[in-house]
Design a protein around this motif. Structure first.
Motif, mmCIF file in Angstrom:
data_model
loop_
_atom_site.group_PDB
_atom_site.id
_atom_site.type_symbol
_atom_site.label_atom_id
_atom_site.label_comp_id
_atom_site.label_asym_id
_atom_site.label_seq_id
_atom_site.Cartn_x
_atom_site.Cartn_y
_atom_site.Cartn_z
ATOM 1 N N MET A 120 -17.505 37.940 -14.322
ATOM 2 C CA MET A 120 -17.464 37.767 -12.870
ATOM 3 C C MET A 120 -16.605 38.876 -12.277
ATOM 4 N N PRO A 121 -17.047 39.506 -11.210
ATOM 5 C CA PRO A 121 -16.285 40.612 -10.630
ATOM 6 C C PRO A 121 -14.931 40.145 -10.125
ATOM 7 N N ARG A 122 -13.977 41.120 -10.071
ATOM 8 C CA ARG A 122 -12.627 40.807 -9.619
ATOM 9 C C ARG A 122 -12.612 40.423 -8.147
ATOM 10 N N SER A 123 -13.471 41.094 -7.324
ATOM 11 C CA SER A 123 -13.493 40.803 -5.893
ATOM 12 C C SER A 123 -13.864 39.351 -5.628
ATOM 13 N N ALA A 124 -14.805 38.797 -6.417
ATOM 14 C CA ALA A 124 -15.195 37.400 -6.229
ATOM 15 C C ALA A 124 -14.043 36.455 -6.566
ATOM 16 N N LEU A 125 -13.292 36.748 -7.642
ATOM 17 C CA LEU A 125 -12.126 35.924 -7.974
ATOM 18 C C LEU A 125 -11.080 35.989 -6.882
ATOM 19 N N ARG A 126 -10.879 37.164 -6.290
ATOM 20 C CA ARG A 126 -9.880 37.295 -5.237
ATOM 21 C C ARG A 126 -10.286 36.482 -4.015
ATOM 22 N N VAL A 127 -11.563 36.530 -3.662
ATOM 23 C CA VAL A 127 -12.017 35.769 -2.499
ATOM 24 C C VAL A 127 -11.863 34.270 -2.756
ATOM 25 N N ASP A 128 -12.210 33.825 -3.926
ATOM 26 C CA ASP A 128 -12.073 32.402 -4.246
ATOM 27 C C ASP A 128 -10.621 31.961 -4.202
ATOM 28 N N ALA A 129 -9.725 32.777 -4.725
ATOM 29 C CA ALA A 129 -8.304 32.421 -4.696
ATOM 30 C C ALA A 129 -7.794 32.314 -3.269
ATOM 31 N N VAL A 130 -8.246 33.223 -2.420
ATOM 32 C CA VAL A 130 -7.815 33.174 -1.029
ATOM 33 C C VAL A 130 -8.331 31.913 -0.340
ATOM 34 N N LEU A 131 -9.571 31.541 -0.629
ATOM 35 C CA LEU A 131 -10.131 30.330 -0.030
ATOM 36 C C LEU A 131 -9.387 29.080 -0.503
ATOM 37 N N VAL A 132 -9.064 29.067 -1.775
ATOM 38 C CA VAL A 132 -8.323 27.906 -2.300
ATOM 39 C C VAL A 132 -6.946 27.818 -1.652
ATOM 40 N N GLN A 133 -6.299 28.957 -1.530
ATOM 41 C CA GLN A 133 -4.978 28.967 -0.902
ATOM 42 C C GLN A 133 -5.067 28.540 0.558
ATOM 43 N N ALA A 134 -6.127 28.958 1.244
ATOM 44 C CA ALA A 134 -6.282 28.580 2.643
ATOM 45 C C ALA A 134 -6.532 27.078 2.772
ATOM 46 N N VAL A 135 -7.307 26.529 1.858
ATOM 47 C CA VAL A 135 -7.578 25.079 1.908
ATOM 48 C C VAL A 135 -6.295 24.281 1.673
ATOM 49 N N ILE A 136 -5.488 24.735 0.699
ATOM 50 C CA ILE A 136 -4.241 24.013 0.410
ATOM 51 C C ILE A 136 -3.286 24.092 1.601
ATOM 52 N N ALA A 137 -3.107 25.326 2.171
ATOM 53 C CA ALA A 137 -2.192 25.473 3.298
ATOM 54 C C ALA A 137 -2.687 24.679 4.499
ATOM 55 N N GLY A 138 -4.010 24.721 4.733
ATOM 56 C CA GLY A 138 -4.532 23.969 5.864
ATOM 57 C C GLY A 138 -4.358 22.469 5.699
ATOM 58 N N ALA A 139 -4.569 21.974 4.487
ATOM 59 C CA ALA A 139 -4.431 20.530 4.256
ATOM 60 C C ALA A 139 -2.981 20.082 4.446
ATOM 61 N N LEU A 140 -2.032 20.863 3.902
ATOM 62 C CA LEU A 140 -0.622 20.491 4.054
ATOM 63 C C LEU A 140 -0.185 20.555 5.510
ATOM 64 N N SER A 141 -0.576 21.649 6.209
ATOM 65 C CA SER A 141 -0.203 21.759 7.617
ATOM 66 C C SER A 141 -0.852 20.649 8.436
ATOM 67 N N PHE A 142 -2.106 20.317 8.088
ATOM 68 C CA PHE A 142 -2.795 19.237 8.794
ATOM 69 C C PHE A 142 -2.044 17.912 8.615
ATOM 70 N N ALA A 143 -1.607 17.648 7.367
ATOM 71 C CA ALA A 143 -0.902 16.391 7.094
ATOM 72 C C ALA A 143 0.450 16.347 7.794
ATOM 73 N N HIS A 144 1.155 17.467 7.814
ATOM 74 C CA HIS A 144 2.463 17.492 8.477
ATOM 75 C C HIS A 144 2.333 17.266 9.977
ATOM 76 N N LEU A 145 1.333 17.869 10.596
ATOM 77 C CA LEU A 145 1.129 17.659 12.026
ATOM 78 C C LEU A 145 0.753 16.193 12.312
#
Length: 235
Positions: free
Chosen positions: A1-26
């Motif tokens: 699997m290309p490195r660019s695809a892994l980087r995009v997936d990692a960013v999406l996962v990080q965004a989902v985690i940050a969004g979920a935590l911020s959503f819960a805190h609000l």
């Protein structure tokens, strides 16, 4: 699997985690401030939507004070909820000023979203590029006026034939000037002539040259015409 695809997936996962935590805190902060039920779930949606709208305005229309202002307001609301729910604030006894901010947030978010969506942008016009200098300018050549534009000059005058010319009057020669008349002879006494001869001889003896008229006139004490008459008789 290309490195660019892994980087995009990692960013999406990080965004989902940050969004979920911020959503819960609000949600927790809104519920602690008296907004229970579905209202507590609407607050994190409102904050995240305002944050996304401001960021999209910055990416689409370029930096502006309006977009940066609402982006900072939404970011402070999200970070403030995260910090407040980290144990620094007693959620069982929320202060009055925080309850006021939570209650006023819907109107503030609605005003920000409306301004971001309906405020026209006025992009600054690009400055005109300076004209490129000519590498090899061609010198201007002065054009000579066309022959048709030159002044034709005055019309030619017909010259009559020699036999048609009228006879011109012949000018008479001017009379020659008459010969100058000699001046009248000055009468000289014979005794004066003898005395002048002696003076001339004495001058010739002493100087070896003949006496001139000016010296003779000075020696005799006579006027110039008489001195000339005496000199004429002595020659």
């Amino acid at each position: 699997m290309p490195r660019s695809a892994l980087r995009v997936d990692a960013v999406l996962v990080q965004a989902v985690i940050a969004g979920a935590l911020s959503f819960a805190h609000l949600h927790d902060l809104a519920a602690a401030a008296g907004q229970d039920g579905w209202k507590a779930w609407a607050y994190p949606v409102s904050v995240d939507l305002l944050l996304v709208a401001a960021w999209r305005r910055l990416r689409t229309d370029g930096p502006s004070r309006l977009a940066w202002c609402w982006f900072v307001i939404a970011l402070v609301a999200s970070l403030g909820a995260n910090v407040a729910t980290a144990g620094l604030l007693d959620l069982d006894d929320v202060p009055a000023w925080l309850r006021i901010l939570v209650a006023a947030w819907p109107a503030l978010a609605f005003m920000g979203g409306t301004l971001l969506a309906h405020t026209p942008t006025s992009p600054e016009p690009d400055a005109p590029a300076p004209p490129a200098p000519d590498s090899d300018p061609v010198p201007e050549v002065e054009r000579e006026p066309a022959a048709a534009e030159q002044d034709p000059g005055p019309d030619p005058v017909a010259v009559p034939a020699p036999e048609e010319l009228p006879a011109l009057p012949t000018a008479e020669p001017a009379p020659a000037d008459p010969a100058p008349t000699p001046p009248p002879a000055v009468p000289v006494p014979a005794a004066l002539v003898d005395h002048a001869r002696k003076v001339a001889d004495d001058h010739h003896t002493r100087t070896g040259t003949r006496i001139d008229t000016d010296t003779l006139r000075a020696r005799l004490g006579v006027p110039a015409p008489m001195a000339d008459a005496i000199a004429a008789q002595l020659t």
